[in-house]
Write a protein that holds these residues in place. Structure first.
Motif, PDB file in Angstrom:
ATOM      1  N   GLN A 125       0.728  -1.174   0.025  1.00  0.00           N
ATOM      2  CA  GLN A 125      -0.061  -0.157   0.036  1.00  0.00           C
ATOM      3  C   GLN A 125       0.816   1.288  -0.024  1.00  0.00           C
ATOM      4  OE1 GLN A 125      -2.570  -1.759   3.363  1.00  0.00           O
ATOM      5  NE2 GLN A 125      -3.952  -0.249   2.563  1.00  0.00           N
ATOM      6  N   LEU A 126       1.937   1.041   0.495  1.00  0.00           N
ATOM      7  CA  LEU A 126       3.120   2.217   0.581  1.00  0.00           C
ATOM      8  C   LEU A 126       3.887   2.237  -0.835  1.00  0.00           C
ATOM      9  CD1 LEU A 126       4.259   2.069   4.303  1.00  0.00           C
ATOM     10  CD2 LEU A 126       2.631   3.813   3.387  1.00  0.00           C
ATOM     11  N   LEU A 127       4.445   1.096  -1.122  1.00  0.00           N
ATOM     12  CA  LEU A 127       5.215   1.157  -2.079  1.00  0.00           C
ATOM     13  C   LEU A 127       4.576   1.241  -3.584  1.00  0.00           C
ATOM     14  CD1 LEU A 127       7.554  -1.554  -0.663  1.00  0.00           C
ATOM     15  CD2 LEU A 127       8.148   0.833  -0.915  1.00  0.00           C
ATOM     16  N   ARG A 128       3.449   0.540  -3.878  1.00  0.00           N
ATOM     17  CA  ARG A 128       2.554   0.666  -4.776  1.00  0.00           C
ATOM     18  C   ARG A 128       3.569   0.202  -6.166  1.00  0.00           C
ATOM     19  NH1 ARG A 128      -1.939   5.423  -4.446  1.00  0.00           N
ATOM     20  NH2 ARG A 128      -2.531   5.071  -2.490  1.00  0.00           N
ATOM     21  N   GLY A 129       4.283  -0.975  -5.930  1.00  0.00           N
ATOM     22  CA  GLY A 129       5.052  -1.338  -7.217  1.00  0.00           C
ATOM     23  C   GLY A 129       6.325  -0.726  -7.324  1.00  0.00           C
ATOM     24  N   GLN A 130       6.660   0.445  -6.552  1.00  0.00           N
ATOM     25  CA  GLN A 130       7.886   0.728  -6.624  1.00  0.00           C
ATOM     26  C   GLN A 130       8.984   0.078  -5.486  1.00  0.00           C
ATOM     27  OE1 GLN A 130       8.791   3.879  -8.184  1.00  0.00           O
ATOM     28  NE2 GLN A 130       6.900   3.563  -9.299  1.00  0.00           N
ATOM     29  N   CYS A 131      10.085   0.275  -5.893  1.00  0.00           N
ATOM     30  CA  CYS A 131      11.378  -0.143  -5.034  1.00  0.00           C
ATOM     31  C   CYS A 131      11.538   0.936  -3.731  1.00  0.00           C
ATOM     32  CB  CYS A 131      12.474  -0.500  -5.583  1.00  0.00           C
ATOM     33  SG  CYS A 131      12.154  -2.075  -6.488  1.00  0.00           S
ATOM     34  N   GLU A 132      11.113   2.006  -4.052  1.00  0.00           N
ATOM     35  CA  GLU A 132      11.270   3.005  -2.669  1.00  0.00           C
ATOM     36  C   GLU A 132      10.277   4.045  -2.951  1.00  0.00           C
ATOM     37  OE1 GLU A 132      14.885   5.867  -3.881  1.00  0.00           O
ATOM     38  OE2 GLU A 132      15.764   3.692  -3.592  1.00  0.00           O
ATOM     39  N   LEU A 184       9.541   8.115  -0.839  1.00  0.00           N
ATOM     40  CA  LEU A 184       9.867   9.115   0.180  1.00  0.00           C
ATOM     41  C   LEU A 184       8.652   9.422   1.267  1.00  0.00           C
ATOM     42  CD1 LEU A 184      11.902  11.624  -2.342  1.00  0.00           C
ATOM     43  CD2 LEU A 184      12.934   9.811  -0.866  1.00  0.00           C
ATOM     44  N   ILE A 185       9.104   9.507   2.538  1.00  0.00           N
ATOM     45  CA  ILE A 185       7.995   9.908   3.250  1.00  0.00           C
ATOM     46  C   ILE A 185       8.577  11.273   3.945  1.00  0.00           C
ATOM     47  CG2 ILE A 185       6.936   9.138   5.678  1.00  0.00           C
ATOM     48  CD1 ILE A 185       7.710   6.203   4.770  1.00  0.00           C
ATOM     49  N   ARG A 186       7.757  12.410   3.978  1.00  0.00           N
ATOM     50  CA  ARG A 186       7.909  13.702   4.504  1.00  0.00           C
ATOM     51  C   ARG A 186       7.341  13.313   6.182  1.00  0.00           C
ATOM     52  NH1 ARG A 186       8.718  18.248   2.281  1.00  0.00           N
ATOM     53  NH2 ARG A 186       7.587  17.571   0.403  1.00  0.00           N
ATOM     54  N   HIS A 187       8.077  13.657   7.189  1.00  0.00           N
ATOM     55  CA  HIS A 187       7.840  13.855   8.344  1.00  0.00           C
ATOM     56  C   HIS A 187       8.224  15.094   9.029  1.00  0.00           C
ATOM     57  CE1 HIS A 187       6.888  12.424  12.344  1.00  0.00           C
ATOM     58  NE2 HIS A 187       8.005  12.671  12.727  1.00  0.00           N
ATOM     59  N   GLU A 222      11.570  16.795   7.473  1.00  0.00           N
ATOM     60  CA  GLU A 222      12.598  15.859   7.325  1.00  0.00           C
ATOM     61  C   GLU A 222      12.074  14.726   6.243  1.00  0.00           C
ATOM     62  OE1 GLU A 222      15.500  15.769   8.311  1.00  0.00           O
ATOM     63  OE2 GLU A 222      15.429  17.159   9.995  1.00  0.00           O
ATOM     64  N   ILE A 223      12.798  14.491   5.376  1.00  0.00           N
ATOM     65  CA  ILE A 223      12.490  13.534   4.249  1.00  0.00           C
ATOM     66  C   ILE A 223      13.152  12.147   4.582  1.00  0.00           C
ATOM     67  CG2 ILE A 223      12.352  12.976   1.771  1.00  0.00           C
ATOM     68  CD1 ILE A 223      10.546  15.447   2.131  1.00  0.00           C
ATOM     69  N   TYR A 224      12.543  11.143   4.585  1.00  0.00           N
ATOM     70  CA  TYR A 224      13.032   9.653   4.984  1.00  0.00           C
ATOM     71  C   TYR A 224      12.703   8.982   3.540  1.00  0.00           C
ATOM     72  CZ  TYR A 224      13.034  10.899   9.658  1.00  0.00           C
ATOM     73  OH  TYR A 224      13.155  11.620  10.801  1.00  0.00           O
ATOM     74  N   ARG A 225      13.512   7.830   3.281  1.00  0.00           N
ATOM     75  CA  ARG A 225      13.459   6.960   2.187  1.00  0.00           C
ATOM     76  C   ARG A 225      13.179   5.776   2.599  1.00  0.00           C
ATOM     77  NH1 ARG A 225      15.771   7.679  -2.881  1.00  0.00           N
ATOM     78  NH2 ARG A 225      16.822   9.534  -1.948  1.00  0.00           N
ATOM     79  N   LEU A 226      12.096   5.001   2.203  1.00  0.00           N
ATOM     80  CA  LEU A 226      11.748   3.707   2.412  1.00  0.00           C
ATOM     81  C   LEU A 226      11.919   2.785   1.424  1.00  0.00           C
ATOM     82  CD1 LEU A 226      10.372   1.760   4.637  1.00  0.00           C
ATOM     83  CD2 LEU A 226       8.310   2.022   3.629  1.00  0.00           C
ATOM     84  N   ARG A 227      12.922   1.791   1.471  1.00  0.00           N
ATOM     85  CA  ARG A 227      13.241   0.949   0.366  1.00  0.00           C
ATOM     86  C   ARG A 227      13.023  -0.498   0.828  1.00  0.00           C
ATOM     87  NH1 ARG A 227      18.608   0.108  -0.853  1.00  0.00           N
ATOM     88  NH2 ARG A 227      19.223   0.623   1.199  1.00  0.00           N
ATOM     89  N   HIS A 228      12.771  -1.065  -0.388  1.00  0.00           N
ATOM     90  CA  HIS A 228      12.342  -2.611  -0.459  1.00  0.00           C
ATOM     91  C   HIS A 228      13.642  -3.091  -1.163  1.00  0.00           C
ATOM     92  CE1 HIS A 228      10.060  -6.323  -1.723  1.00  0.00           C
ATOM     93  NE2 HIS A 228      10.554  -6.555  -0.593  1.00  0.00           N
ATOM     94  N   THR A 229      14.262  -3.924  -0.259  1.00  0.00           N
ATOM     95  CA  THR A 229      15.523  -4.669  -0.743  1.00  0.00           C
ATOM     96  C   THR A 229      15.169  -6.001  -1.529  1.00  0.00           C
ATOM     97  OG1 THR A 229      16.057  -6.124   1.086  1.00  0.00           O
ATOM     98  CG2 THR A 229      16.681  -3.648   1.125  1.00  0.00           C
ATOM     99  N   LEU A 286      14.588   2.157   6.084  1.00  0.00           N
ATOM    100  CA  LEU A 286      14.015   3.544   6.334  1.00  0.00           C
ATOM    101  C   LEU A 286      15.295   4.236   6.735  1.00  0.00           C
ATOM    102  CD1 LEU A 286      11.733   5.219   6.411  1.00  0.00           C
ATOM    103  CD2 LEU A 286      11.493   4.721   9.036  1.00  0.00           C
ATOM    104  N   THR A 287      15.676   5.126   6.028  1.00  0.00           N
ATOM    105  CA  THR A 287      16.892   6.128   6.011  1.00  0.00           C
ATOM    106  C   THR A 287      16.347   7.428   6.124  1.00  0.00           C
ATOM    107  OG1 THR A 287      17.585   5.795   4.066  1.00  0.00           O
ATOM    108  CG2 THR A 287      18.602   4.325   5.190  1.00  0.00           C
TER     109      THR A 287
END
Length: 55
Positions: free
Chosen positions: A24-31, A33-36, A39-46, A53-54
């Motif tokens: 639901q978060l990735l929607r077919g993408q590998c990563e 970006l999440i704004r909090h 700050e901007i965070y990157r959520l990656r699926h390896t 989460l970095t």
């Protein structure tokens, strides 16, 4: 095609927490970006099927 609704997960103390599928978060993408706040965070699926989460 719509995403399935978020589920609730019971917690030992307090109200249930919302539980989202990673898809639901990735929607077919590998990563994504999440704004909090400011700050901007990157959520990656390896390739090893892990989530990282970095900042």
């Amino acid at each position: 095609m719509s995403d399935p609704p978020a589920k609730s997960v019971p917690t030992p103390s307090g109200p249930p927490l919302r539980c989202l599928e990673s898809g639901q978060l990735l929607r077919g993408q590998c990563e994504v970006l999440i704004r909090h706040g400011d700050e901007i965070y990157r959520l990656r699926h390896t390739r090893n099927d892990k989530l990282i989460l970095t900042k």
